[in-house]
Design a protein around this motif. Sequence first.
Motif, PDB file in Angstrom:
ATOM      1  N   GLY A  26      28.002 -90.934 -31.131  1.00 32.80           N
ATOM      2  CA  GLY A  26      28.840 -92.017 -30.642  1.00 32.80           C
ATOM      3  C   GLY A  26      30.202 -91.547 -30.170  1.00 32.80           C
ATOM      4  N   LYS A  27      30.535 -90.280 -30.446  1.00 36.02           N
ATOM      5  CA  LYS A  27      31.815 -89.730 -30.004  1.00 36.02           C
ATOM      6  C   LYS A  27      31.600 -88.502 -29.120  1.00 36.02           C
ATOM      7  N   GLU A  28      30.536 -88.559 -28.329  1.00 33.20           N
ATOM      8  CA  GLU A  28      30.260 -87.486 -27.383  1.00 33.20           C
ATOM      9  C   GLU A  28      31.336 -87.492 -26.295  1.00 33.20           C
ATOM     10  N   PRO A  29      31.419 -86.432 -25.495  1.00 30.96           N
ATOM     11  CA  PRO A  29      32.420 -86.410 -24.405  1.00 30.96           C
ATOM     12  C   PRO A  29      32.287 -87.636 -23.508  1.00 30.96           C
ATOM     13  N   LYS A  30      33.417 -88.059 -22.944  1.00 28.05           N
ATOM     14  CA  LYS A  30      33.472 -89.300 -22.161  1.00 28.05           C
ATOM     15  C   LYS A  30      32.838 -89.184 -20.774  1.00 28.05           C
ATOM     16  N   ASP A  31      32.739 -87.967 -20.248  1.00 27.13           N
ATOM     17  CA  ASP A  31      32.265 -87.803 -18.867  1.00 27.13           C
ATOM     18  C   ASP A  31      30.740 -87.768 -18.793  1.00 27.13           C
ATOM     19  N   GLU A  32      30.128 -88.824 -19.298  1.00 26.22           N
ATOM     20  CA  GLU A  32      28.668 -88.903 -19.359  1.00 26.22           C
ATOM     21  C   GLU A  32      28.103 -89.672 -18.174  1.00 26.22           C
ATOM     22  N   VAL A  33      26.985 -89.153 -17.672  1.00 23.23           N
ATOM     23  CA  VAL A  33      26.209 -89.835 -16.643  1.00 23.23           C
ATOM     24  C   VAL A  33      24.795 -89.946 -17.197  1.00 23.23           C
ATOM     25  N   GLN A  34      24.194 -91.105 -17.072  1.00 20.66           N
ATOM     26  CA  GLN A  34      22.823 -91.266 -17.543  1.00 20.66           C
ATOM     27  C   GLN A  34      21.895 -91.320 -16.340  1.00 20.66           C
ATOM     28  N   ILE A  35      20.850 -90.508 -16.400  1.00 17.64           N
ATOM     29  CA  ILE A  35      19.910 -90.382 -15.289  1.00 17.64           C
ATOM     30  C   ILE A  35      18.498 -90.620 -15.808  1.00 17.64           C
ATOM     31  N   TYR A  36      17.766 -91.486 -15.146  1.00 19.30           N
ATOM     32  CA  TYR A  36      16.343 -91.618 -15.446  1.00 19.30           C
ATOM     33  C   TYR A  36      15.622 -90.577 -14.614  1.00 19.30           C
ATOM     34  N   THR A  37      14.866 -89.712 -15.289  1.00 16.27           N
ATOM     35  CA  THR A  37      14.184 -88.631 -14.593  1.00 16.27           C
ATOM     36  C   THR A  37      12.926 -88.254 -15.362  1.00 16.27           C
ATOM     37  N   TRP A  38      12.330 -87.127 -15.004  1.00 17.81           N
ATOM     38  CA  TRP A  38      11.108 -86.638 -15.624  1.00 17.81           C
ATOM     39  C   TRP A  38      11.308 -85.199 -16.074  1.00 17.81           C
ATOM     40  N   LYS A  39      10.481 -84.742 -17.008  1.00 20.02           N
ATOM     41  CA  LYS A  39      10.598 -83.361 -17.478  1.00 20.02           C
ATOM     42  C   LYS A  39      10.262 -82.357 -16.373  1.00 20.02           C
ATOM     43  N   ASP A  40       9.563 -82.821 -15.320  1.00 21.89           N
ATOM     44  CA  ASP A  40       9.249 -81.898 -14.226  1.00 21.89           C
ATOM     45  C   ASP A  40      10.322 -81.915 -13.127  1.00 21.89           C
ATOM     46  N   ALA A  41      11.456 -82.583 -13.370  1.00 16.95           N
ATOM     47  CA  ALA A  41      12.577 -82.555 -12.413  1.00 16.95           C
ATOM     48  C   ALA A  41      13.141 -81.142 -12.367  1.00 16.95           C
ATOM     49  N   THR A  42      13.421 -80.661 -11.155  1.00 14.92           N
ATOM     50  CA  THR A  42      13.958 -79.306 -11.003  1.00 14.92           C
ATOM     51  C   THR A  42      15.481 -79.316 -11.080  1.00 14.92           C
ATOM     52  N   LEU A  43      16.038 -78.139 -11.308  1.00 13.07           N
ATOM     53  CA  LEU A  43      17.494 -78.029 -11.323  1.00 13.07           C
ATOM     54  C   LEU A  43      18.081 -78.385  -9.958  1.00 13.07           C
ATOM     55  N   ARG A  44      17.366 -78.157  -8.869  1.00  5.79           N
ATOM     56  CA  ARG A  44      17.841 -78.567  -7.537  1.00  5.79           C
ATOM     57  C   ARG A  44      17.944 -80.076  -7.470  1.00  5.79           C
ATOM     58  N   GLU A  45      16.925 -80.783  -7.964  1.00  3.45           N
ATOM     59  CA  GLU A  45      16.961 -82.249  -7.950  1.00  3.45           C
ATOM     60  C   GLU A  45      18.115 -82.757  -8.807  1.00  3.45           C
ATOM     61  N   LEU A  46      18.325 -82.151  -9.957  1.00  3.81           N
ATOM     62  CA  LEU A  46      19.426 -82.563 -10.824  1.00  3.81           C
ATOM     63  C   LEU A  46      20.772 -82.230 -10.199  1.00  3.81           C
ATOM     64  N   THR A  47      20.858 -81.104  -9.494  1.00  6.48           N
ATOM     65  CA  THR A  47      22.088 -80.739  -8.780  1.00  6.48           C
ATOM     66  C   THR A  47      22.443 -81.822  -7.773  1.00  6.48           C
ATOM     67  N   ASP A  48      21.459 -82.264  -7.016  1.00 10.25           N
ATOM     68  CA  ASP A  48      21.707 -83.286  -6.005  1.00 10.25           C
ATOM     69  C   ASP A  48      22.139 -84.608  -6.642  1.00 10.25           C
ATOM     70  N   LEU A  49      21.580 -84.938  -7.802  1.00 10.59           N
ATOM     71  CA  LEU A  49      21.988 -86.164  -8.499  1.00 10.59           C
ATOM     72  C   LEU A  49      23.413 -86.046  -9.038  1.00 10.59           C
ATOM     73  N   VAL A  50      23.750 -84.888  -9.591  1.00  7.81           N
ATOM     74  CA  VAL A  50      25.111 -84.676 -10.108  1.00  7.81           C
ATOM     75  C   VAL A  50      26.115 -84.755  -8.969  1.00  7.81           C
ATOM     76  N   LYS A  51      25.766 -84.223  -7.801  1.00 14.38           N
ATOM     77  CA  LYS A  51      26.669 -84.264  -6.648  1.00 14.38           C
ATOM     78  C   LYS A  51      26.995 -85.698  -6.229  1.00 14.38           C
ATOM     79  N   GLU A  52      26.104 -86.637  -6.510  1.00 13.19           N
ATOM     80  CA  GLU A  52      26.357 -88.031  -6.154  1.00 13.19           C
ATOM     81  C   GLU A  52      27.473 -88.633  -6.997  1.00 13.19           C
TER      82      GLU A  52
END
Length: 115
Positions: A26-52
Amino acid sequence: QTCPLLLRVFTKVGGHHLNEEFSERGKEPKDEVQIYTWKDATLRELTDLVKEVALPARKRNARLSFAFVYPDKNGRFVVKQVGSTFSYGHGRGDDAKSLGDLGFQIGDYLSVSIM
């Protein structure tokens, strides 16, 4: 076939969050983003989501380092680096590796350091 999951992503410019920052629920860092994804998501796909959502990740020369955050046997959180990508470097780094390939477990957090 793969079940989606809610991935809690914590971004930080210049380095990963410290283990201690995850020690109290409950006291995790404040800069959290929640993403619905799958275990087969690649780091490239996650990179593109973070860039958004993270402006520094959009810089042409940005490098993103990924780490899993999870409790060890003693219940203390560990931040373990698992790969990196370049903001606009398709094919460089660990773009094609998926969360599953890297050993992600449901319930782990993802720390993304933007450099």
